[in-house]
Motif scaffolding. Structure first.
Motif, PDB file in Angstrom:
ATOM      1  N   ASN A 132      -5.413  11.017  -2.681  1.00 18.95           N
ATOM      2  CA  ASN A 132      -5.194  11.869  -1.518  1.00 18.95           C
ATOM      3  C   ASN A 132      -6.322  11.763  -0.504  1.00 18.95           C
ATOM      4  OD1 ASN A 132      -2.775  12.664  -2.541  1.00 18.95           O
ATOM      5  ND2 ASN A 132      -3.600  14.511  -3.531  1.00 18.95           N
ATOM      6  N   VAL A 166       1.639   2.020   6.942  1.00 21.14           N
ATOM      7  CA  VAL A 166       1.410   2.477   5.568  1.00 21.14           C
ATOM      8  C   VAL A 166       2.014   3.868   5.366  1.00 21.14           C
ATOM      9  CG1 VAL A 166      -0.351   3.115   3.881  1.00 21.14           C
ATOM     10  CG2 VAL A 166      -0.654   1.079   5.272  1.00 21.14           C
ATOM     11  N   ALA A 172       0.831  -1.205   0.000  1.00 17.04           N
ATOM     12  CA  ALA A 172       0.000   0.000   0.000  1.00 17.04           C
ATOM     13  C   ALA A 172       0.868   1.258   0.000  1.00 17.04           C
ATOM     14  CB  ALA A 172      -0.924  -0.005   1.214  1.00 17.04           C
ATOM     15  N   TYR A 214       3.847   1.647  -1.184  1.00 15.95           N
ATOM     16  CA  TYR A 214       4.405   1.785  -2.531  1.00 15.95           C
ATOM     17  C   TYR A 214       3.344   2.314  -3.491  1.00 15.95           C
ATOM     18  CZ  TYR A 214       6.353   0.213  -7.013  1.00 15.95           C
ATOM     19  OH  TYR A 214       6.811   0.141  -8.304  1.00 15.95           O
ATOM     20  N   GLY A 215       2.137   1.770  -3.396  1.00 11.98           N
ATOM     21  CA  GLY A 215       1.040   2.218  -4.254  1.00 11.98           C
ATOM     22  C   GLY A 215       0.727   3.690  -4.067  1.00 11.98           C
ATOM     23  N   PHE A 216       0.687   4.124  -2.808  1.00  6.96           N
ATOM     24  CA  PHE A 216       0.395   5.530  -2.534  1.00  6.96           C
ATOM     25  C   PHE A 216       1.525   6.440  -3.009  1.00  6.96           C
ATOM     26  CE2 PHE A 216      -2.697   4.176   0.862  1.00  6.96           C
ATOM     27  CZ  PHE A 216      -3.775   4.858   0.342  1.00  6.96           C
ATOM     28  N   LEU A 275      -7.912   9.779   4.815  1.00  5.07           N
ATOM     29  CA  LEU A 275      -8.786   8.936   5.636  1.00  5.07           C
ATOM     30  C   LEU A 275      -7.959   7.967   6.487  1.00  5.07           C
ATOM     31  CD1 LEU A 275     -11.902   8.567   5.817  1.00  5.07           C
ATOM     32  CD2 LEU A 275     -11.635   6.611   4.308  1.00  5.07           C
ATOM     33  N   VAL A 276      -6.931   7.377   5.841  1.00  6.30           N
ATOM     34  CA  VAL A 276      -6.069   6.418   6.533  1.00  6.30           C
ATOM     35  C   VAL A 276      -5.340   7.108   7.684  1.00  6.30           C
ATOM     36  CG1 VAL A 276      -4.019   4.981   6.283  1.00  6.30           C
ATOM     37  CG2 VAL A 276      -5.791   4.906   4.549  1.00  6.30           C
ATOM     38  N   PHE A 281       2.155   5.909  -7.530  1.00  7.55           N
ATOM     39  CA  PHE A 281       1.104   5.965  -8.553  1.00  7.55           C
ATOM     40  C   PHE A 281       0.221   7.178  -8.276  1.00  7.55           C
ATOM     41  CE2 PHE A 281       2.368   1.592  -8.336  1.00  7.55           C
ATOM     42  CZ  PHE A 281       2.366   1.174  -9.646  1.00  7.55           C
ATOM     43  N   THR A 282      -0.227   7.800  -9.355  1.00  5.65           N
ATOM     44  CA  THR A 282      -1.229   8.845  -9.145  1.00  5.65           C
ATOM     45  C   THR A 282      -2.544   8.320  -9.681  1.00  5.65           C
ATOM     46  OG1 THR A 282      -0.438   9.791 -11.191  1.00  5.65           O
ATOM     47  CG2 THR A 282       0.220  10.887  -9.166  1.00  5.65           C
ATOM     48  N   PHE A 283      -3.565   8.461  -8.919  1.00  9.95           N
ATOM     49  CA  PHE A 283      -4.876   8.017  -9.373  1.00  9.95           C
ATOM     50  C   PHE A 283      -5.919   8.834  -8.636  1.00  9.95           C
ATOM     51  CE2 PHE A 283      -3.044   5.134  -6.267  1.00  9.95           C
ATOM     52  CZ  PHE A 283      -3.952   5.210  -5.247  1.00  9.95           C
ATOM     53  N   ARG A 284      -7.079   8.851  -9.206  1.00 12.83           N
ATOM     54  CA  ARG A 284      -8.166   9.632  -8.636  1.00 12.83           C
ATOM     55  C   ARG A 284      -8.514   9.123  -7.231  1.00 12.83           C
ATOM     56  NH1 ARG A 284     -12.798  12.178 -11.726  1.00 12.83           N
ATOM     57  NH2 ARG A 284     -11.695  11.534 -13.594  1.00 12.83           N
ATOM     58  N   GLY A 285      -8.663  10.035  -6.314  1.00 13.77           N
ATOM     59  CA  GLY A 285      -9.061   9.643  -4.962  1.00 13.77           C
ATOM     60  C   GLY A 285      -7.899   9.245  -4.067  1.00 13.77           C
ATOM     61  N   VAL A 339      -8.211   9.092   0.046  1.00 14.74           N
ATOM     62  CA  VAL A 339      -8.078   7.821   0.767  1.00 14.74           C
ATOM     63  C   VAL A 339      -6.952   7.896   1.778  1.00 14.74           C
ATOM     64  CG1 VAL A 339      -7.525   5.369   0.521  1.00 14.74           C
ATOM     65  CG2 VAL A 339      -9.058   6.453  -1.102  1.00 14.74           C
TER      66      VAL A 339
END
Lengths: 281, 307
Positions: free
Chosen positions: A104, A152, A91, A93-95, A109-110, A98-102, A106
């Protein structure tokens, strides 16, 4: 330059004494029998040597209950800690990469979830778990341990700092898939961070008290902290037979802290660097 | 980042960013499943529970915010909340001072003693909280602890640090001992990352060691200090394990409503009042959120020190 640091060194010695006293006392008290423990003199110095006797009693008391708790602790710490590490590293690494919608939203929230009180989670988790018949099983302790928002966060910061985008792009251009890029290129670069997260999550599962306390009712599933907590209650509620139990609690406490101290000492190169990254953000 | 996504300047970039989104989610997916199952779902369920009330005769009925008005008027909850707030106000500055002083000294002094001290001060972090509390409980013990013995040797009565009047201080010591080392390591790591040429420049300008420490080092690790403060604030307001463990040997000083978390725990698992217990823990969550928000606003205003 020597005399300038005398004050500082004295301060360090005083601090060492303060931070070592409880552990020193535990070490000394573990070598005493009940008589020596309650003799009323010299709590901080040895009085006879009964460590091996105490260890024998510890492991045989109540059909080897303690050994069972030790085994449970190892199982929970490694299953929960290793699982949590895998999930958090992926997770983070994913955050970070990668850039993707939503993304920031998410992540916010974490991070915000760190503020949720333990009881606000454990009480409903208990009710939900008991609805599906999972309370008082090992899963009730292992599954919730997989969640660590802080791990994370740490991995996101670590991945962002230690894995250059150019390297990932190069691997992709060479035709490597995302998973392969992650395992072959990113993971080796993140190794110190991964070991830090593994250590921290194993430790927090090993130390966890509240979750197993609520989820488990049969004592054969208890991990060490809950088991020792149970002994403490027994020992203080019956003062007459309690004396020998205090000995077991003391030597049991010593046995429970030794593995972690050894782990921290041997892995210090990793966690010292790893913790640093979390604080620099 | 978002700009390139919407503006779509060149064909190759578009293809890469279009491919990336789904892959990014794949890496996060396992965590999200756990997050939803063991955080979001229980939290929403607790929120739902807190809006209902269960009576013996009436069954489960919708209560709206009744449980919350009851909670904030409940003397047990208010007493526990007041205790953790008071405790935070003392223990957080204390921990940070101990951690900061230790880190500043360790940053200055080198050699074997310094390396040894760094490990020893950090050591309590490796000790489970349950056992840390228990060890201090033993040291406080009038029947076999050294405090009582030393006092007896001097012919005075030692204070029992877990008595009703003293337990605040007894717990203060346990928590400071347990966590200061962890905070010290975080500050120390931040100090190590400062470029030492800054100190040289300051020294040439005539700054002494003390001035360098307070005018340069402390401001430069302020982000680490803020992080620690927030962690320790969140942790202390949720105080549970130490008083729970010391309860049995504290002769009744730890009441079932000692802290809000202990109160919620007892309501749920001793009295099976899951609805009201959920409302209590949500109210506590609200207070934690408020405290952190106030703290963040307060530190942001003083931008010159904390940024």
């Amino acid at each position: 330059m020597r005399p300038r640091h005398v004050g500082a060194k004295l301060l360090l010695l005083a601090m060492c004494a303060y931070f070592l006293v409880p552990v020193w006392w535990l070490l000394v008290a573990s070598t005493k029998n009940a008589e020596g423990l309650f003799s009323g003199s010299g709590a901080l110095w040895f009085n006879g040597f009964h460590l091996f006797e105490n260890l024998g009693d510890l492991f045989s008391f109540n059909n080897g209950e303690f050994l069972r708790w030790l085994g449970n602790s190892v199982l929970y710490a490694f299953a929960g800690g290793a699982g949590c590490t895998v999930i958090s590293v992926l997770a983070g690494y994913g955050f970070a990469k990668f850039t993707f919608r939503g993304r920031n939203a998410v992540f916010a929230l974490v991070l915000g979830s760190v503020m949720v009180p333990l009881t606000a989670l454990v009480i409903p988790t208990f009710v939900l778990m008991s609805n599906v018949g999972l309370t008082d099983t090992i899963w009730a302790v292992i599954l919730p341990s997989l969640l660590s928002p802080f791990a994370v966060y740490l991995m996101r910061v670590y991945a962002a700092a230690s894995v250059p985008d150019e390297l990932l792009d190069a691997a992709r251009i060479d035709g490597a898939g995302e998973l392969r890029t992650f395992v072959r290129v990113a993971l080796p670069l993140m190794r110190p961070g991964v070991i830090t997260v593994l250590l921290l999550s194993v430790v927090s599962t090993w130390n966890n008290f509240f979750l197993p306390l609520t989820m488990l009712s049969s004592s054969k599933l208890f991990p060490l902290p809950v088991g020792i907590g149970l002994w403490t209650q027994l020992a203080s509620s019956n003062n007459a037979g309690g004396q020998s139990l205090w000995n077991l609690i003391i030597v049991g406490s010593l046995v429970s802290i030794v593995p972690l101290i050894v782990a921290f000492l041997t892995l210090q190169k990793y966690w010292q660097g790893g913790l640093a990254v979390g604080s620099l953000k | 980042m978002i700009d390139t996504h919407s503006a779509a300047p060149a064909a190759t970039v578009v293809r890469r960013t279009k491919r990336a989104p789904s892959k990014g989610w794949l890496f996060i997916l396992p965590f999200l499943v756990v997050f939803v199952a063991f955080l979001l779902a229980p939290l929403l369920y607790a929120g739902y529970l807190s809006l209902w009330t269960k009576g013996l005769a009436t069954g489960t009925t919708f209560a709206g915010f009744d449980n919350y008005t009851r909670a904030f008027g409940d003397p047990s909850f208010r007493k526990g909340l007041w205790f953790v707030l008071k405790f935070s106000l003392v223990v957080i500055p204390l921990q940070i001072i101990v951690a900061l002083v230790a880190a500043l000294v360790l940053d200055e002094v080198t050699g074997r003693l310094a390396r040894f001290s760094r490990l020893v001060i950090f050591l309590p972090y490796a000790v489970p909280v349950v056992l840390g509390a228990l060890m201090w409980g033993f040291l406080y013990s009038p029947s076999f602890g050294p405090i009582e013995q030393i006092a007896t040797a001097f012919d005075v009565r030692a204070p029992f640090l877990l008595s009703q009047g003293n337990i605040f201080y007894g717990l203060l010591n346990v928590v400071t001992w347990q966590w200061s080392g962890y905070y010290m390591i975080i500050i120390y790591a931040a100090l190590r990352s400062i470029d030492s040429s800054i100190y040289e420049a300051a020294r040439i300008d005539g700054a002494g060691a003390r001035q360098i420490a307070f005018r340069i080092k402390v401001p430069m690790v302020s982000s680490a200090l803020v992080l620690i403060l927030i962690f320790s604030l969140i942790g202390t307001l949720q105080f549970f394990t130490e008083p729970q463990i010391l309860g049995p040997i504290a002769n009744g000083s730890v009441t079932p409503d000692f802290t809000p978390n202990i109160y919620a725990f007892n309501l749920a698992f001793r009295y099976a009042q899951f609805n009201y217990a959920s409302a209590i823990s949500f109210s506590l969550g609200f207070v934690v959120f408020l405290a952190v928000a106030i703290f963040m606003v307060a530190t942001r205003k003083r931008g010159s020190i904390f940024t």
